[in-house]
Design an enzyme around this catalytic site. Structure first.
Site, PDB file in Angstrom:
ATOM      1  N   CYS A 121      11.784  43.771 -74.915  1.00 13.73           N
ATOM      2  CA  CYS A 121      12.610  42.566 -74.845  1.00 13.73           C
ATOM      3  C   CYS A 121      11.731  41.325 -74.735  1.00 13.73           C
ATOM      4  CB  CYS A 121      13.540  42.635 -73.628  1.00 13.73           C
ATOM      5  SG  CYS A 121      14.903  43.772 -73.881  1.00 13.73           S
ATOM      6  N   CYS A 202      16.063  42.049 -78.227  1.00 11.94           N
ATOM      7  CA  CYS A 202      16.770  41.810 -76.971  1.00 11.94           C
ATOM      8  C   CYS A 202      16.059  40.743 -76.153  1.00 11.94           C
ATOM      9  CB  CYS A 202      16.898  43.117 -76.173  1.00 11.94           C
ATOM     10  SG  CYS A 202      15.365  44.030 -76.000  1.00 11.94           S
TER      11      CYS A 202
HETATM   12  C1  LIG Z   1      12.813  37.826 -70.722  1.00 13.95           C
HETATM   13  O1  LIG Z   1      12.800  36.421 -70.528  1.00 13.95           O
HETATM   14  C2  LIG Z   1      13.762  35.993 -69.582  1.00 13.95           C
HETATM   15  C3  LIG Z   1      13.757  34.460 -69.570  1.00 13.95           C
HETATM   16  O2  LIG Z   1      12.476  33.951 -69.636  1.00 13.95           O
HETATM   17  C4  LIG Z   1      13.443  36.591 -68.212  1.00 13.95           C
HETATM   18  O3  LIG Z   1      14.418  36.192 -67.293  1.00 13.95           O
HETATM   19  C5  LIG Z   1      13.425  38.102 -68.350  1.00 13.95           C
HETATM   20  O4  LIG Z   1      13.033  38.679 -67.123  1.00 13.95           O
HETATM   21  C6  LIG Z   1      12.491  38.535 -69.443  1.00 13.95           C
HETATM   22  N1  LIG Z   1      12.597  39.952 -69.645  1.00 13.95           N
HETATM   23  C7  LIG Z   1      11.541  40.752 -69.705  1.00 13.95           C
HETATM   24  C8  LIG Z   1      11.820  42.195 -69.933  1.00 13.95           C
HETATM   25  O5  LIG Z   1      10.394  40.332 -69.612  1.00 13.95           O
END
Ligand SMILES: *[C@@H]1O[C@H](CO)[C@@H](O)[C@H](O)[C@H]1NC(C)=O
Ligand SMILES: *[C@@H]1O[C@H](CO)[C@@H](O)[C@H](O)[C@H]1NC(C)=O
Ligand SMILES: *[C@@H]1O[C@H](CO)[C@@H](O)[C@H](O)[C@H]1NC(C)=O
Ligand SMILES: *[C@@H]1O[C@H](CO)[C@@H](O)[C@H](O)[C@H]1NC(C)=O
Length: 308
Positions: A121, A202
């Site tokens: 993601c 994602c």
């Molecule tokens: C993806 O980015 C969002 C917003 O910056 C953050 O809140 C989220 O934890 C991130 N997800 C991962 C899997 O790093």
């Protein structure tokens, strides 16, 4: 009696021998004739269909297998369970001996199932008209994936292939252009691979667009504009970050407030995605600056790093 019997056997043997010799002679003659006849033909079986685009990449099997093993064994060893031989076979089965204007997504289904893999993601990077820069960026920052950084895209990048109903079932001389028929093996492959790449995204996704294109950075007829944005899943993707890059010293045809970006914004907002846009996203611009270190856009904060 034994003498006469022996002589009859000898005669039988002689007849058999003569028969074999005549048969062999006829065979040799046939082979010689066939080789003379085929030698007289022009290069590349003339019975193959003729198209306007380049033909199948030479040594396609070795190229695909080599890239597959390199990706799976060396670059992404976490995908070690991928079976490159099966992957090659399923690519071949999708188009070999088929009319190259009659390829469907179903033809590639087995390949897609064998070769696809998840992408972390927040790490999907889409691009349009920024091919070189986007891939230089993912090379320097290996957390990000463009389609060409996935196994499927990596194997097929800049490679071409198509089949033909006549033997050997692969046309190395020419393949159909998109203008000749939409349903050709390469176009169908990239459409399907782009769709699956978008469906798999994602979190936050990024898209690198080209702000130096006169006709506008976002084009509805591009793969990104026609396939990828419509296959992002609103339940999985939270936001789309646009990085609008201008050529260093080149025209600034469009900024984030430009007309085509507005259109992109409204398409994405209608599908319930958040969208942000940044002109000349600095980590990417620094890569452009490698080739233009003297340009004013590439100077590092000159007045805060005064020379002693
Ligand atoms: C993806 O980015 C969002 C917003 O910056 C953050 O809140 C989220 O934890 C991130 N997800 C991962 C899997 O790093
Ligand atoms: C095109 O493919 C379909 C299914 O693969 C087949 O039924 C049809 O006969 C093909 N048409 C031509 C013109 O090859
Ligand atoms: C933008 O597009 C032009 C024309 O296709 C190309 O020459 C240039 O390299 C592209 N710029 C970037 C940043 O990709
Ligand atoms: C740096 O220079 C710019 C103009 O060249 C000026 O606007 C800015 O205030 C300067 N910053 C500092 C920290 O001196």
């Amino acid at each position: 009696m034994p003498f006469r019997q022996g002589s009859a056997r000898t005669r039988q043997r002689t007849v058999l021998l003569v028969g074999i010799v005549v048969l062999l002679a006829a065979l040799v003659l046939a082979v010689v004739l066939a080789s003379i006849l085929t030698h007289g033909k022009p290069e590349g079986s003339p019975e193959m269909l003729k198209w306007k685009d380049r033909g199948t990449t030479k040594n396609l099997q070795e190229v695909i297998l080599g890239r597959c093993y390199n990706y799976v064994m060396a670059r992404h060893s976490e995908l070690g369970d991928k079976d490159c031989l099966k992957i090659w076979e399923s690519l071949k089965e999708a188009f070999i001996y088929k009319n190259p204007c009659n390829i469907t997504s179903e033809d590639y289904q087995p390949l897609m199932e064998l070769a696809s893999h998840p992408i972390p993601c927040n790490k999907s990077l889409f691009w349009s008209k920024t091919n070189d820069l986007a891939h230089r960026y993912t090379k320097s920052n290996q957390n990000f994936f463009t389609l060409e950084d996935t196994l499927l895209g990596y194997m097929a990048d800049r490679v071409s292939w198509c089949g033909d109903p006549s033997a050997p079932g692969i046309n190395y001389e020419s393949c159909p252009k998109r203008s000749e028929c939409e349903s050709n093996p390469v176009s169908v492959f990239w459409k399907l691979a782009s769709k699956m790449f978008a469906e798999a995204a994602c979190g936050v996704v990024q898209v690198m667009l080209n702000g130096s294109i006169e006709a506008g950075a976002f084009k509805s007829s591009s793969i990104f504009g026609s396939i990828e944005i419509f296959n992002l899943n609103p339940d999985k993707v939270s936001a789309v970050h646009v990085w609008l890059m201008h050529d260093i010293g080149g025209p600034q045809s469009e900024s984030c407030s430009g007309y085509s970006i507005k259109r992109l914004r409204s398409i994405l907002e209608e599908r319930n995605f958040q969208i942000t846009c940044e002109d000349n996203y600095r980590p990417v611009q620094l890569l452009q600056c490698v080739h233009n270190p003297e340009h004013t856009d590439c100077r590092l904060c000159t007045n805060s790093t005064a020379a002693p």
